[in-house]
Design a protein around this motif. Structure first.
Motif, PDB file in Angstrom:
ATOM      1  N   ILE A   1       0.833  -1.204   0.000  1.00  0.00           N
ATOM      2  CA  ILE A   1       0.000   0.000   0.000  1.00  0.00           C
ATOM      3  C   ILE A   1       0.866   1.253   0.000  1.00  0.00           C
ATOM      4  CG2 ILE A   1      -1.647   1.341   1.368  1.00  0.00           C
ATOM      5  CD1 ILE A   1      -2.873  -1.362   2.212  1.00  0.00           C
ATOM      6  N   LEU A   2       1.936   1.256   0.801  1.00  0.00           N
ATOM      7  CA  LEU A   2       2.826   2.415   0.848  1.00  0.00           C
ATOM      8  C   LEU A   2       3.533   2.643  -0.485  1.00  0.00           C
ATOM      9  CD1 LEU A   2       4.403   2.089   4.407  1.00  0.00           C
ATOM     10  CD2 LEU A   2       2.791   3.815   3.602  1.00  0.00           C
ATOM     11  N   LEU A   3       3.989   1.578  -1.126  1.00  0.00           N
ATOM     12  CA  LEU A   3       4.649   1.731  -2.421  1.00  0.00           C
ATOM     13  C   LEU A   3       3.675   2.205  -3.496  1.00  0.00           C
ATOM     14  CD1 LEU A   3       7.091  -1.309  -2.423  1.00  0.00           C
ATOM     15  CD2 LEU A   3       7.659   1.115  -2.262  1.00  0.00           C
ATOM     16  N   LEU A   4       2.447   1.689  -3.460  1.00  0.00           N
ATOM     17  CA  LEU A   4       1.426   2.150  -4.395  1.00  0.00           C
ATOM     18  C   LEU A   4       1.128   3.633  -4.190  1.00  0.00           C
ATOM     19  CD1 LEU A   4      -0.685   1.469  -6.576  1.00  0.00           C
ATOM     20  CD2 LEU A   4      -2.250   0.933  -4.720  1.00  0.00           C
ATOM     21  N   ALA A   5       1.033   4.053  -2.951  1.00  0.00           N
ATOM     22  CA  ALA A   5       0.788   5.466  -2.649  1.00  0.00           C
ATOM     23  C   ALA A   5       1.960   6.331  -3.112  1.00  0.00           C
ATOM     24  CB  ALA A   5       0.545   5.648  -1.157  1.00  0.00           C
ATOM     25  N   LEU A   6       3.182   5.839  -2.939  1.00  0.00           N
ATOM     26  CA  LEU A   6       4.361   6.586  -3.374  1.00  0.00           C
ATOM     27  C   LEU A   6       4.362   6.767  -4.894  1.00  0.00           C
ATOM     28  CD1 LEU A   6       7.174   7.854  -2.781  1.00  0.00           C
ATOM     29  CD2 LEU A   6       8.110   5.574  -3.203  1.00  0.00           C
ATOM     30  N   VAL A   7       4.102   5.696  -5.628  1.00  0.00           N
ATOM     31  CA  VAL A   7       4.101   5.784  -7.096  1.00  0.00           C
ATOM     32  C   VAL A   7       2.990   6.716  -7.573  1.00  0.00           C
ATOM     33  CG1 VAL A   7       3.702   4.458  -9.198  1.00  0.00           C
ATOM     34  CG2 VAL A   7       5.221   3.563  -7.445  1.00  0.00           C
ATOM     35  N   ALA A   8       1.802   6.594  -6.996  1.00  0.00           N
ATOM     36  CA  ALA A   8       0.690   7.467  -7.389  1.00  0.00           C
ATOM     37  C   ALA A   8       1.007   8.935  -7.074  1.00  0.00           C
ATOM     38  CB  ALA A   8      -0.596   7.037  -6.686  1.00  0.00           C
ATOM     39  N   THR A   9       1.617   9.177  -5.925  1.00  0.00           N
ATOM     40  CA  THR A   9       1.975  10.542  -5.548  1.00  0.00           C
ATOM     41  C   THR A   9       3.020  11.114  -6.500  1.00  0.00           C
ATOM     42  OG1 THR A   9       1.474  10.049  -3.243  1.00  0.00           O
ATOM     43  CG2 THR A   9       2.839  11.969  -3.664  1.00  0.00           C
ATOM     44  N   LEU A  10       4.017  10.315  -6.850  1.00  0.00           N
ATOM     45  CA  LEU A  10       5.039  10.790  -7.784  1.00  0.00           C
ATOM     46  C   LEU A  10       4.449  11.071  -9.165  1.00  0.00           C
ATOM     47  CD1 LEU A  10       8.079   8.534  -6.837  1.00  0.00           C
ATOM     48  CD2 LEU A  10       7.815  10.988  -6.449  1.00  0.00           C
ATOM     49  N   PHE A  11       3.511  10.228  -9.606  1.00  0.00           N
ATOM     50  CA  PHE A  11       2.855  10.462 -10.895  1.00  0.00           C
ATOM     51  C   PHE A  11       2.084  11.781 -10.870  1.00  0.00           C
ATOM     52  CE2 PHE A  11      -1.045  10.079 -13.436  1.00  0.00           C
ATOM     53  CZ  PHE A  11      -0.469  10.023 -14.693  1.00  0.00           C
ATOM     54  N   ILE A  12       1.292  11.997  -9.841  1.00  0.00           N
ATOM     55  CA  ILE A  12       0.514  13.242  -9.742  1.00  0.00           C
ATOM     56  C   ILE A  12       1.447  14.439  -9.617  1.00  0.00           C
ATOM     57  CG2 ILE A  12      -1.120  14.511  -8.293  1.00  0.00           C
ATOM     58  CD1 ILE A  12      -2.448  11.774  -7.720  1.00  0.00           C
ATOM     59  N   PHE A  13       2.542  14.304  -8.873  1.00  0.00           N
ATOM     60  CA  PHE A  13       3.517  15.377  -8.737  1.00  0.00           C
ATOM     61  C   PHE A  13       4.116  15.735 -10.097  1.00  0.00           C
ATOM     62  CE2 PHE A  13       7.964  16.691  -8.082  1.00  0.00           C
ATOM     63  CZ  PHE A  13       7.740  17.872  -7.395  1.00  0.00           C
ATOM     64  N   MET A  14       4.431  14.724 -10.908  1.00  0.00           N
ATOM     65  CA  MET A  14       4.995  15.002 -12.231  1.00  0.00           C
ATOM     66  C   MET A  14       3.980  15.727 -13.119  1.00  0.00           C
ATOM     67  SD  MET A  14       7.263  11.611 -12.918  1.00  0.00           S
ATOM     68  CE  MET A  14       8.176  12.223 -14.310  1.00  0.00           C
ATOM     69  N   GLU A  15       2.712  15.377 -12.990  1.00  0.00           N
ATOM     70  CA  GLU A  15       1.684  16.068 -13.778  1.00  0.00           C
ATOM     71  C   GLU A  15       1.525  17.517 -13.323  1.00  0.00           C
ATOM     72  OE1 GLU A  15       0.448  14.827 -16.488  1.00  0.00           O
ATOM     73  OE2 GLU A  15       1.535  12.973 -16.079  1.00  0.00           O
ATOM     74  N   VAL A  16       1.541  17.738 -12.018  1.00  0.00           N
ATOM     75  CA  VAL A  16       1.433  19.109 -11.496  1.00  0.00           C
ATOM     76  C   VAL A  16       2.653  19.925 -11.919  1.00  0.00           C
ATOM     77  CG1 VAL A  16       1.397  20.473  -9.374  1.00  0.00           C
ATOM     78  CG2 VAL A  16      -0.091  18.495  -9.605  1.00  0.00           C
ATOM     79  N   MET A  17       3.823  19.314 -11.894  1.00  0.00           N
ATOM     80  CA  MET A  17       5.028  20.029 -12.331  1.00  0.00           C
ATOM     81  C   MET A  17       4.979  20.352 -13.828  1.00  0.00           C
ATOM     82  SD  MET A  17       6.762  20.775  -9.769  1.00  0.00           S
ATOM     83  CE  MET A  17       8.240  21.367 -10.531  1.00  0.00           C
ATOM     84  N   ALA A  18       4.399  19.440 -14.626  1.00  0.00           N
ATOM     85  CA  ALA A  18       4.250  19.725 -16.052  1.00  0.00           C
ATOM     86  C   ALA A  18       3.359  20.944 -16.263  1.00  0.00           C
ATOM     87  CB  ALA A  18       3.673  18.507 -16.773  1.00  0.00           C
ATOM     88  N   CYS A  19       2.378  21.120 -15.386  1.00  0.00           N
ATOM     89  CA  CYS A  19       1.507  22.298 -15.481  1.00  0.00           C
ATOM     90  C   CYS A  19       2.218  23.547 -14.981  1.00  0.00           C
ATOM     91  CB  CYS A  19       0.236  22.073 -14.664  1.00  0.00           C
ATOM     92  SG  CYS A  19      -0.817  20.788 -15.301  1.00  0.00           S
ATOM     93  N   ALA A  20       2.881  23.425 -13.838  1.00  0.00           N
ATOM     94  CA  ALA A  20       3.476  24.597 -13.201  1.00  0.00           C
ATOM     95  C   ALA A  20       4.686  25.120 -13.965  1.00  0.00           C
ATOM     96  CB  ALA A  20       3.868  24.262 -11.766  1.00  0.00           C
ATOM     97  N   LEU A  21       5.531  24.244 -14.443  1.00  0.00           N
ATOM     98  CA  LEU A  21       6.753  24.684 -15.115  1.00  0.00           C
ATOM     99  C   LEU A  21       6.493  25.324 -16.472  1.00  0.00           C
ATOM    100  CD1 LEU A  21       9.199  21.760 -14.303  1.00  0.00           C
ATOM    101  CD2 LEU A  21       9.181  24.046 -13.315  1.00  0.00           C
ATOM    102  N   TYR A  22       5.429  24.905 -17.133  1.00  0.00           N
ATOM    103  CA  TYR A  22       5.162  25.391 -18.478  1.00  0.00           C
ATOM    104  C   TYR A  22       3.928  26.286 -18.540  1.00  0.00           C
ATOM    105  CZ  TYR A  22       8.821  22.182 -19.602  1.00  0.00           C
ATOM    106  OH  TYR A  22      10.031  21.546 -19.637  1.00  0.00           O
ATOM    107  N   HIS A  23       3.380  26.674 -17.382  1.00  0.00           N
ATOM    108  CA  HIS A  23       2.275  27.623 -17.285  1.00  0.00           C
ATOM    109  C   HIS A  23       1.099  27.239 -18.176  1.00  0.00           C
ATOM    110  CE1 HIS A  23       5.038  30.062 -15.025  1.00  0.00           C
ATOM    111  NE2 HIS A  23       5.880  30.067 -16.041  1.00  0.00           N
TER     112      HIS A  23
END
Length: 136
Positions: free
Chosen positions: A12-34
């Protein structure tokens, strides 16, 4: 019993980590490129596990006419169909010049992270001899 419980907690912890990293990468794709358009990739990401979860919740092995449930085949098909959107949506958004190349790279990096972790989990499951199917 304690070892099995700890294995479940780690999964469960590893699944949560992977999901969090995926969402973080999507948010960064939005934030870095406006641009908010890479957030559309979260729609197939949220919908992808739904068929498998519904099949598991409704009882997967209740098919009297075969050794493998037809529902399992439909769940695998729909999960694969929706999972393809994780790869296709960033490429389509880049093709239409809605997002930049870097945002597409971050989105595809998140897809590679998800696909790689799922593939590694399937390999570990197969190596441990617990190969009963997608949902067990």
């Amino acid at each position: 019993p304690v070892r099995a419980a700890m294995d479940t907690i780690w999964k469960i912890l590893l699944l949560a980590l992977v999901a969090t990293l995926f969402i973080f990468m999507e948010v960064m794709a939005c934030a870095l490129y406006h641009n908010y358009a890479p957030m559309y990739i979260l729609i197939p990401a949220i919908l992808t596990p739904v068929p498998a979860v519904l099949l598991h919740a409704c009882g997967a092995g209740s098919d009297p006419f075969g050794s493998v449930s037809k529902g399992l085949h439909w769940a695998e098909f729909l999960t694969s169909f929706l999972g393809t959107g994780l790869l296709a949506v960033p490429v389509i958004l880049k093709t239409t010049d809605t997002i930049d190349l870097g945002a597409m790279g971050l989105s595809l990096g998140g897809f590679i992270l998800l696909a790689g972790s799922f593939g590694a989990a399937m390999c570990l499951r197969r190596c441990s001899g617990a190969d009963e199917g997608l949902l067990s």
